[in-house]
Design an enzyme around this catalytic site. Structure first.
Site, PDB file in Angstrom:
ATOM      1  N   CYS A  72      -1.692  24.665-111.047  1.00  0.00           N
ATOM      2  CA  CYS A  72      -0.120  25.571-110.749  1.00  0.00           C
ATOM      3  C   CYS A  72       0.035  25.648-109.140  1.00  0.00           C
ATOM      4  O   CYS A  72      -1.046  25.311-108.531  1.00  0.00           O
ATOM      5  CB  CYS A  72      -0.093  26.663-111.400  1.00  0.00           C
ATOM      6  N   ASN A 131      -2.922  28.657-108.322  1.00  0.00           N
ATOM      7  CA  ASN A 131      -4.069  28.948-108.908  1.00  0.00           C
ATOM      8  C   ASN A 131      -4.672  30.232-109.196  1.00  0.00           C
ATOM      9  O   ASN A 131      -5.711  30.353-109.003  1.00  0.00           O
ATOM     10  CB  ASN A 131      -5.322  27.800-108.456  1.00  0.00           C
ATOM     11  N   SER A 140      -9.437  23.871-112.975  1.00  0.00           N
ATOM     12  CA  SER A 140      -8.268  24.439-112.866  1.00  0.00           C
ATOM     13  C   SER A 140      -8.029  24.338-111.260  1.00  0.00           C
ATOM     14  O   SER A 140      -9.107  24.316-110.438  1.00  0.00           O
ATOM     15  CB  SER A 140      -7.859  25.848-113.289  1.00  0.00           C
ATOM     16  N   THR A 171     -12.389  32.157-108.597  1.00  0.00           N
ATOM     17  CA  THR A 171     -11.359  32.277-107.510  1.00  0.00           C
ATOM     18  C   THR A 171     -10.461  31.134-107.327  1.00  0.00           C
ATOM     19  O   THR A 171     -10.822  29.944-107.633  1.00  0.00           O
ATOM     20  CB  THR A 171     -12.323  32.139-105.881  1.00  0.00           C
ATOM     21  N   CYS A 182       3.807  22.893-110.290  1.00  0.00           N
ATOM     22  CA  CYS A 182       3.540  22.486-108.856  1.00  0.00           C
ATOM     23  C   CYS A 182       4.494  21.396-108.367  1.00  0.00           C
ATOM     24  O   CYS A 182       4.344  20.953-107.415  1.00  0.00           O
ATOM     25  CB  CYS A 182       2.220  22.398-109.093  1.00  0.00           C
ATOM     26  N   CYS A 240       1.810  17.773-107.229  1.00  0.00           N
ATOM     27  CA  CYS A 240       0.593  17.222-107.748  1.00  0.00           C
ATOM     28  C   CYS A 240       0.482  15.823-107.834  1.00  0.00           C
ATOM     29  O   CYS A 240       1.490  14.980-107.821  1.00  0.00           O
ATOM     30  CB  CYS A 240       0.970  17.653-109.259  1.00  0.00           C
TER      31      CYS A 240
END
Length: 139
Positions: A13, A16, A39, A67, A87, A91
């Site tokens: 995304c 994140n 991710s 994080t 996104c 991406c």
């Protein structure tokens, strides 16, 4: 005799800090050793959204130590399935990868009450993904 390769899934995304973190946490919990999970974000935030951390804590999953990570071409190339969550064109696309786009509300700036239905929909989709991959969800 070698064991079959474990499928790898990358959730992406923008920041994140919410959707992709929740999806990765659910897939890690439910998929166990049967799947490799990553991710990342196209423009990662400084920290995971506190309302997302709280909503996940309610399910017994602690993501407070996570994080946000920056999306790299290597992460995409080394993943079998890439699941994007808003996104857009940020991406990277590589032929031969399986791409899924999950349209989900963005939890950014929302309270935990607004995050819960997003969390629950992500869990439902992760369970469906496990079924598609032929991986039995852990109870």
């Amino acid at each position: 005799m070698s064991s079959p390769a474990v499928p790898s899934v990358l959730f992406v995304c923008v920041h994140n800090a919410g959707r992709s973190q929740m999806a990765a946490a659910f897939l890690t919990r439910l998929g166990g050793d049967g799947v490799q999970v990553r991710s990342a974000g196209s423009a990662p935030a400084y920290a995971v959204n506190p309302a997302v951390v709280e909503a996940m804590r309610e399910t017994g999953i602690d993501i407070s130590a996570e994080t946000p990570k920056v999306l790299t071409a290597d992460a995409v190339q080394s993943s079998d399935v890439v699941i994007t969550m808003g996104c857009g064109d940020a991406c990277p696309y590589f032929p031969g990868k399986r791409y899924l786009d999950w349209t989900l509300d963005d939890p950014a700036g929302q309270g935990v009450e607004a995050v819960r239905p997003i969390r629950d929909e992500i869990e439902r989709r992760v369970r469906g993904l496990l079924t598609e991959l032929g991986i039995e969800a852990t109870p």
